[in-house]
Write a protein that holds these residues in place. Structure first.
Motif, PDB file in Angstrom:
ATOM      1  N   TYR A  17       0.905  -1.310  -0.160  1.00 56.09           N
ATOM      2  CA  TYR A  17      -0.037  -0.059   0.048  1.00 56.09           C
ATOM      3  C   TYR A  17       0.833   1.228   0.080  1.00 56.09           C
ATOM      4  N   SER A  18       1.945   1.195   0.880  1.00 53.73           N
ATOM      5  CA  SER A  18       2.878   2.460   1.282  1.00 53.73           C
ATOM      6  C   SER A  18       3.667   2.647  -0.188  1.00 53.73           C
ATOM      7  N   LEU A  19       3.912   1.428  -0.997  1.00 52.97           N
ATOM      8  CA  LEU A  19       4.766   1.788  -2.197  1.00 52.97           C
ATOM      9  C   LEU A  19       3.805   2.358  -3.344  1.00 52.97           C
ATOM     10  N   MET A  20       2.640   2.003  -3.286  1.00 51.73           N
ATOM     11  CA  MET A  20       1.752   2.402  -4.294  1.00 51.73           C
ATOM     12  C   MET A  20       1.461   3.788  -3.878  1.00 51.73           C
ATOM     13  N   MET A  21       1.504   4.353  -2.885  1.00 56.08           N
ATOM     14  CA  MET A  21       1.258   5.937  -2.539  1.00 56.08           C
ATOM     15  C   MET A  21       2.302   6.697  -2.732  1.00 56.08           C
ATOM     16  N   ILE A  22       3.579   5.979  -2.618  1.00 55.89           N
ATOM     17  CA  ILE A  22       4.845   6.750  -2.774  1.00 55.89           C
ATOM     18  C   ILE A  22       5.132   6.880  -4.388  1.00 55.89           C
ATOM     19  N   ASP A  23       4.515   5.873  -5.099  1.00 55.63           N
ATOM     20  CA  ASP A  23       4.985   5.858  -6.587  1.00 55.63           C
ATOM     21  C   ASP A  23       3.786   6.976  -7.032  1.00 55.63           C
ATOM     22  N   LYS A  24       2.734   6.950  -6.511  1.00 56.04           N
ATOM     23  CA  LYS A  24       1.791   8.007  -7.219  1.00 56.04           C
ATOM     24  C   LYS A  24       2.486   9.465  -6.731  1.00 56.04           C
ATOM     25  N   LYS A  25       3.051   9.606  -5.742  1.00 52.79           N
ATOM     26  CA  LYS A  25       3.300  11.274  -5.465  1.00 52.79           C
ATOM     27  C   LYS A  25       4.630  11.261  -6.289  1.00 52.79           C
ATOM     28  N   ARG A  26       5.550  10.308  -6.351  1.00 48.08           N
ATOM     29  CA  ARG A  26       6.702  10.518  -7.259  1.00 48.08           C
ATOM     30  C   ARG A  26       6.130  10.679  -8.751  1.00 48.08           C
ATOM     31  N   ALA A  27       4.959  10.041  -9.389  1.00 46.74           N
ATOM     32  CA  ALA A  27       4.685  10.326 -10.617  1.00 46.74           C
ATOM     33  C   ALA A  27       4.270  11.824 -10.632  1.00 46.74           C
ATOM     34  N   PHE A  46       2.847 -12.100  -1.547  1.00 46.35           N
ATOM     35  CA  PHE A  46       1.262 -11.942  -0.759  1.00 46.35           C
ATOM     36  C   PHE A  46       1.095 -10.603  -0.379  1.00 46.35           C
ATOM     37  N   GLY A  47       1.609  -9.684  -0.928  1.00 47.86           N
ATOM     38  CA  GLY A  47       1.247  -8.118  -0.835  1.00 47.86           C
ATOM     39  C   GLY A  47       0.370  -7.690  -1.685  1.00 47.86           C
ATOM     40  N   ALA A  48      -0.305  -8.380  -2.603  1.00 48.12           N
ATOM     41  CA  ALA A  48      -1.295  -8.046  -3.678  1.00 48.12           C
ATOM     42  C   ALA A  48      -2.501  -7.489  -3.221  1.00 48.12           C
ATOM     43  N   LEU A  49      -2.923  -7.760  -2.140  1.00 49.47           N
ATOM     44  CA  LEU A  49      -4.054  -7.062  -1.606  1.00 49.47           C
ATOM     45  C   LEU A  49      -3.833  -5.494  -1.325  1.00 49.47           C
ATOM     46  N   GLY A  50      -2.679  -5.270  -0.502  1.00 41.15           N
ATOM     47  CA  GLY A  50      -2.294  -3.975  -0.212  1.00 41.15           C
ATOM     48  C   GLY A  50      -2.130  -3.239  -1.307  1.00 41.15           C
ATOM     49  N   LEU A  51      -1.576  -3.797  -2.374  1.00 40.78           N
ATOM     50  CA  LEU A  51      -1.069  -2.844  -3.542  1.00 40.78           C
ATOM     51  C   LEU A  51      -2.442  -2.525  -4.252  1.00 40.78           C
ATOM     52  N   PHE A  52      -3.532  -3.586  -4.367  1.00 41.07           N
ATOM     53  CA  PHE A  52      -4.689  -3.467  -5.139  1.00 41.07           C
ATOM     54  C   PHE A  52      -5.406  -2.544  -4.017  1.00 41.07           C
ATOM     55  N   ILE A  53      -5.538  -2.278  -2.950  1.00 41.59           N
ATOM     56  CA  ILE A  53      -6.204  -1.140  -2.233  1.00 41.59           C
ATOM     57  C   ILE A  53      -5.534   0.070  -2.503  1.00 41.59           C
ATOM     58  N   GLY A  54      -4.145  -0.049  -2.570  1.00 38.29           N
ATOM     59  CA  GLY A  54      -3.416   1.250  -2.882  1.00 38.29           C
ATOM     60  C   GLY A  54      -3.843   1.644  -4.364  1.00 38.29           C
ATOM     61  N   MET A  55      -4.013   1.001  -5.178  1.00 40.40           N
ATOM     62  CA  MET A  55      -4.187   1.378  -6.801  1.00 40.40           C
ATOM     63  C   MET A  55      -5.615   1.922  -6.687  1.00 40.40           C
ATOM     64  N   LYS A  56      -6.379   1.226  -5.898  1.00 41.52           N
ATOM     65  CA  LYS A  56      -7.870   1.898  -6.150  1.00 41.52           C
ATOM     66  C   LYS A  56      -7.774   3.315  -5.134  1.00 41.52           C
ATOM     67  N   ASN A  57      -7.343   3.423  -4.027  1.00 37.40           N
ATOM     68  CA  ASN A  57      -7.295   4.268  -3.151  1.00 37.40           C
ATOM     69  C   ASN A  57      -6.678   5.756  -3.947  1.00 37.40           C
ATOM     70  N   PHE A  58      -5.270   5.263  -4.499  1.00 32.42           N
ATOM     71  CA  PHE A  58      -4.680   6.449  -5.069  1.00 32.42           C
ATOM     72  C   PHE A  58      -4.927   6.682  -6.679  1.00 32.42           C
ATOM     73  N   ARG A  59      -5.619   5.819  -7.174  1.00 33.65           N
ATOM     74  CA  ARG A  59      -5.938   5.859  -8.365  1.00 33.65           C
ATOM     75  C   ARG A  59      -4.583   5.821  -9.372  1.00 33.65           C
ATOM     76  N   HIS A  60      -3.935   4.815  -8.962  1.00 33.02           N
ATOM     77  CA  HIS A  60      -2.457   4.824  -9.635  1.00 33.02           C
ATOM     78  C   HIS A  60      -2.573   3.233 -10.229  1.00 33.02           C
ATOM     79  N   LYS A  61      -1.914   3.450 -11.497  1.00 34.92           N
ATOM     80  CA  LYS A  61      -1.912   2.225 -12.390  1.00 34.92           C
ATOM     81  C   LYS A  61      -3.052   1.528 -12.733  1.00 34.92           C
ATOM     82  N   THR A  62      -4.029   2.207 -12.662  1.00 30.89           N
ATOM     83  CA  THR A  62      -5.509   1.896 -13.084  1.00 30.89           C
ATOM     84  C   THR A  62      -5.661   1.552 -14.457  1.00 30.89           C
TER      85      THR A  62
END
Length: 88
Positions: A17-27, A46-62
């Motif tokens: 989740y944190s990596l998705m947030m960081i990547d969105k901010k960097r983008a 086994f971090g797919a759920l956290g990444l998926f929630i981060g993807m939806k929450n931050f609208r990143h990589k959608t």
């Protein structure tokens, strides 16, 4: 044993989740990005759920089909594996 598994799952999903947030901010700031390979490694560990929630929450990589469809499928598979392990 089960406690360690649950702690691991929480930590790896918070990391995803944190990596998705960081990547969105960097983008947004046009800075050096986190590679998709790194994101997928976290997902496979086994971090797919956290990444998926981060993807939806931050609208990143959608718009990336691999993330849009791959993360939910991988999340369900990982959830099934975890439930199987916890029931054994």
């Amino acid at each position: 044993m089960i406690t360690y598994l649950l702690i691991y799952l929480v930590v790896i999903n918070i990391l995803g989740y944190s990596l998705m947030m960081i990547d969105k901010k960097r983008a947004i700031k046009h800075q050096y990005r986190i590679s998709e390979r790194t994101l997928w490694i976290i997902a496979i560990l086994f971090g797919a759920l956290g990444l998926f929630i981060g993807m939806k929450n931050f609208r990143h990589k959608t718009k990336h089909a691999s993330f849009k469809y791959g993360l939910p499928i991988l999340s369900v598979l990982e959830l099934g594996i975890v439930l199987y392990i916890l029931n054994v």
